[in-house]
Design a protein around this motif. Sequence first.
Motif, short mmCIF file in Angstrom:
data_model
loop_
_atom_site.label_atom_id
_atom_site.label_comp_id
_atom_site.label_asym_id
_atom_site.label_seq_id
_atom_site.Cartn_x
_atom_site.Cartn_y
_atom_site.Cartn_z
N PHE A 46 40.57 -34.58 53.14
CA PHE A 46 40.22 -33.65 54.22
C PHE A 46 40.26 -34.35 55.58
CE2 PHE A 46 37.52 -31.60 50.70
CZ PHE A 46 38.63 -30.94 50.21
N VAL A 49 43.80 -34.28 56.66
CA VAL A 49 44.22 -32.97 57.16
C VAL A 49 43.71 -32.75 58.58
CG1 VAL A 49 43.84 -30.49 56.86
CG2 VAL A 49 44.45 -31.89 54.89
N ASP A 60 48.27 -27.79 57.40
CA ASP A 60 47.63 -26.48 57.19
C ASP A 60 47.96 -25.94 55.80
OD1 ASP A 60 46.66 -26.72 59.73
OD2 ASP A 60 48.00 -25.22 60.62
N LEU A 63 45.88 -27.76 53.35
CA LEU A 63 44.50 -27.29 53.39
C LEU A 63 44.35 -25.99 52.62
CD1 LEU A 63 41.89 -28.33 54.75
CD2 LEU A 63 42.29 -26.66 56.55
N TRP A 66 44.30 -26.80 49.01
CA TRP A 66 43.02 -27.34 48.60
C TRP A 66 41.97 -26.25 48.47
CZ3 TRP A 66 41.67 -31.20 45.95
CH2 TRP A 66 42.33 -32.43 46.04
N SER A 67 42.01 -25.27 49.35
CA SER A 67 41.06 -24.17 49.27
C SER A 67 41.20 -23.44 47.93
CB SER A 67 41.29 -23.20 50.43
OG SER A 67 40.38 -22.13 50.37
N LEU A 100 36.65 -25.18 54.70
CA LEU A 100 37.83 -25.97 55.07
C LEU A 100 38.53 -25.48 56.34
CD1 LEU A 100 39.49 -26.85 51.64
CD2 LEU A 100 37.91 -28.20 53.03
#
Length: 235
Positions: A46, A49, A60, A63, A66-67, A100
């Motif tokens: 994170f 990112v 992006d 991210l 990852w969400s 996030l």
Amino acid sequence: MSDSAALVSFLEKWHARWPEWSVAEIFVAPARRDIAVAWFALLQEFDDVLNISGDPLPADAKLAWWSEELRGWSAQRSRHPLGRRLEPVRAPWASLADALPVLVAARDTPSGSDEAFAALAPFGAAVAAVEADVLGRAPDADAVVAQVLATRVADMGIAAVPTAFRQADDAASLRGWATEVLQRWPASRPAARERRVLATYARGRLDRLSRKGAPAPLPSRPVLLFTGWRAARGD
């Protein structure tokens, strides 16, 4: 690459960023080392990112991935190698996923200290809540944010300094902002031992930046050992 090899690769990447840990891990119970490093390696993903320059679209997209991944962990479904170690922990992974998007907004240059901390506050709270389950004790959310900001200024340099702290001389700007983050970093240590040790080393890096205005070499191994020992004790 096998899942086990991929996991080792992610953990080794984290170790390369934090060579201090190889000195201090003797103060961490062997049974807890793997999960602590896996957790910190996830947080480093994170940080990466957040701390980008240039085109943000790939970060992006990462991210967003990852969400989705973290929401899968809440249902005991993981695809990432780190999930093999972390997913079994019953933690509020979905709440971390919800936080996030804060990292995207936090890339903007804040006007001052309050704005910098406020921008990351939801992320810090979500990290603290998950860490309570992963490591058994929640750190101070403001301390989590301070550590994220410390990593950010180390990675991004002057680009991470709020406008209120910018001067004609970049080194002076970095010293001023590093000093401010240190002053706002909660001194109390309610966190798990693993977090205390890592946070102490992160504070040490930031302290050296506050004095020199540029990243400085690590202290000697005996100094790192003593610092890690004190952090592990909670001194």
